[in-house]
Design a protein around this motif. Sequence first.
Motif, PDB file in Angstrom:
ATOM      1  N   LEU A 103       1.176  -1.173  -0.169  1.00  0.00           N
ATOM      2  CA  LEU A 103       0.136  -0.123  -0.186  1.00  0.00           C
ATOM      3  C   LEU A 103       0.856   1.474  -0.208  1.00  0.00           C
ATOM      4  N   ASN A 104       1.586   0.724   0.700  1.00  0.00           N
ATOM      5  CA  ASN A 104       2.659   2.466   0.849  1.00  0.00           C
ATOM      6  C   ASN A 104       3.938   2.587  -0.041  1.00  0.00           C
ATOM      7  N   ILE A 148       0.430   9.159   9.110  1.00  0.00           N
ATOM      8  CA  ILE A 148       1.643   9.791   7.995  1.00  0.00           C
ATOM      9  C   ILE A 148       2.603   9.691   7.311  1.00  0.00           C
ATOM     10  N   GLN A 151       2.830   5.486   8.091  1.00  0.00           N
ATOM     11  CA  GLN A 151       2.626   4.859   6.576  1.00  0.00           C
ATOM     12  C   GLN A 151       3.940   4.920   5.346  1.00  0.00           C
ATOM     13  N   THR A 177      -1.175  10.025  -2.626  1.00  0.00           N
ATOM     14  CA  THR A 177      -2.078   9.701  -2.838  1.00  0.00           C
ATOM     15  C   THR A 177      -3.288   9.939  -3.872  1.00  0.00           C
ATOM     16  N   GLU A 182      -3.784  12.191   2.730  1.00  0.00           N
ATOM     17  CA  GLU A 182      -4.780  11.387   3.564  1.00  0.00           C
ATOM     18  C   GLU A 182      -4.064   9.866   3.476  1.00  0.00           C
ATOM     19  N   LYS A 183      -3.268   9.409   2.603  1.00  0.00           N
ATOM     20  CA  LYS A 183      -2.018   8.372   2.027  1.00  0.00           C
ATOM     21  C   LYS A 183      -0.561   8.692   1.042  1.00  0.00           C
ATOM     22  N   LYS A 185       2.707   7.145  -0.535  1.00  0.00           N
ATOM     23  CA  LYS A 185       3.173   6.438  -1.453  1.00  0.00           C
ATOM     24  C   LYS A 185       5.092   6.732  -1.535  1.00  0.00           C
ATOM     25  N   ASP A 354      -9.125   0.815   1.764  1.00  0.00           N
ATOM     26  CA  ASP A 354     -10.154   1.357   2.654  1.00  0.00           C
ATOM     27  C   ASP A 354     -10.743  -0.311   3.592  1.00  0.00           C
ATOM     28  N   GLN A 357      -7.243  -1.627   4.656  1.00  0.00           N
ATOM     29  CA  GLN A 357      -7.138  -0.949   6.238  1.00  0.00           C
ATOM     30  C   GLN A 357      -7.761  -0.578   6.840  1.00  0.00           C
ATOM     31  N   LYS A 363      -1.313  -1.282  11.156  1.00  0.00           N
ATOM     32  CA  LYS A 363      -0.952  -0.343   9.663  1.00  0.00           C
ATOM     33  C   LYS A 363       0.088  -0.147   9.099  1.00  0.00           C
TER      34      LYS A 363
END
Length: 486
Positions: A103-104, A148, A151, A177, A182-183, A185, A354, A357, A363
């Motif tokens: 995801l990251n 953050i 992540q 992203t 919020e997310k 990479k 979602d 997660q 996480k």
Amino acid sequence: MGCGQLKQDSKQLEDKNFKSNVPISTQVSMGMTVIQKTEAIDTDYILHKLDPLATLRSYIRKGISKTQSQARIIRTYNCSNASVERKQQLQETINLLLSLKHLNIQSTSAYYYCDCRLSLIGEFIDGGNLLTQLDKFSQLQQYQQIEIFCQIMAGVQYLHDNGVMHGDIRLEHILFTNRNLEKIKLIDFGIPNSIKSEFSSWKPKNTMQELSFKSPDTIKGQSTFKSDIYSCGCLLYFIITSHMPFQANNYQSLKSCILRGVPNFDSTECTNMNPQMKQLLSKMLDANPQRRPSAQEVLNHPVLNNRNRIMYKPNKQLYKHMKEFKISSQIQAAMLMYIAENMMSEQDKKRLMDEFQKYDLNKDGQLTKDELLKVYSETLPPERALKEVNTIFKRIDVNGSGKIDYQEFIIATIDQKKYFNREKLLLLFTQIDRDHSGELSRQEIKKLLRDMQIPNNKYEQLVKQLDQDGDGAITQDEFLKMMLQI
């Protein structure tokens, strides 16, 4: 003692970065692995220059797929002067990058190699990097900023678990992203700067901003996994205090401060810092890399691990998909992943992310039995919850890692009735059939199998299965019959 060990670790790490346990789709020449040739990149993509704010690197461009209209990031390297050994190194690196799914981290989905030019196809991320979004990021609540950071650490842990050192963690290499911040990479990992500068016009600029995130061991040319931890420590310090742990008026002075290795904890911002946070930062910024924690230890530190977690009830439909999931062949898994990456709607992608997660309580971007058990125990009796989780893991954890990664989760939860059906396969057939002849040539089907990352030694076997009458072309009926059987 320390320097000798560091040099040994650095060499082992460099070697490990170019190894992968995934099948290598290659040709063999003189007993050595070389990069498999493909069609030219502009056969499938329209290339555009990127906004200078996104990157100043000329070898990175934006590509728009001619068949799917999807945006991708294209990194192109000129390998005309590369030795056979260097090409072998690059092929192993390609296979490693293709295998990394989290995801990251930014994923690599395919590559092209034509006329000695290597192009890596990566996912396009358009939320801006942490440097360009710094003003907006600074307005977030600190708990949001810490989320953050976690992540980022999850991405680093995944890379380290797979034998990859990032080597250049800083603000520009952390991409959001979307514009909601919020997310994130991580980008720009897996290919050392030495290769980038050798096969492109790019050269490291060595600015003070870049130097601010480098560890003493990196400056000395002795980078290891723990060098990434130091860079993350600089980032966490910056998030907490709004300035860097080492400051100076010029490049050489800053370099000396970092090599001296005594971070500044005397500022006003540090006075009221949580003692546990200060302890974590001190460990991450330790001048001795052997005393720094691992990425997993950072994520599990009490000051980060005690964040509030909301326990969600599992989605009944996804629960049903996971419970009933059954894979019958490697090509089925590859096809499902190909469809998920190239044909799934953005709405469905976001929904599955979602849901993933909700299960991922710590996480770290991977699901353990304990995490699933905690979620299912909210709605099921303990014995039944354990039985269901064991069943799910037996069906989904196909690589036996003891964890369900995001790719395994997607394959298991994708709505096969919606995406793996006659209508979608006909659409896929149309996309592959570039000349609109109504038939797929062997070259076209080989390209599909290559994009699906099917090993080279299985190409002929699968092509023969698809071409049932052996006339050298695959009709629509042959394609559908084969695919709906897998």
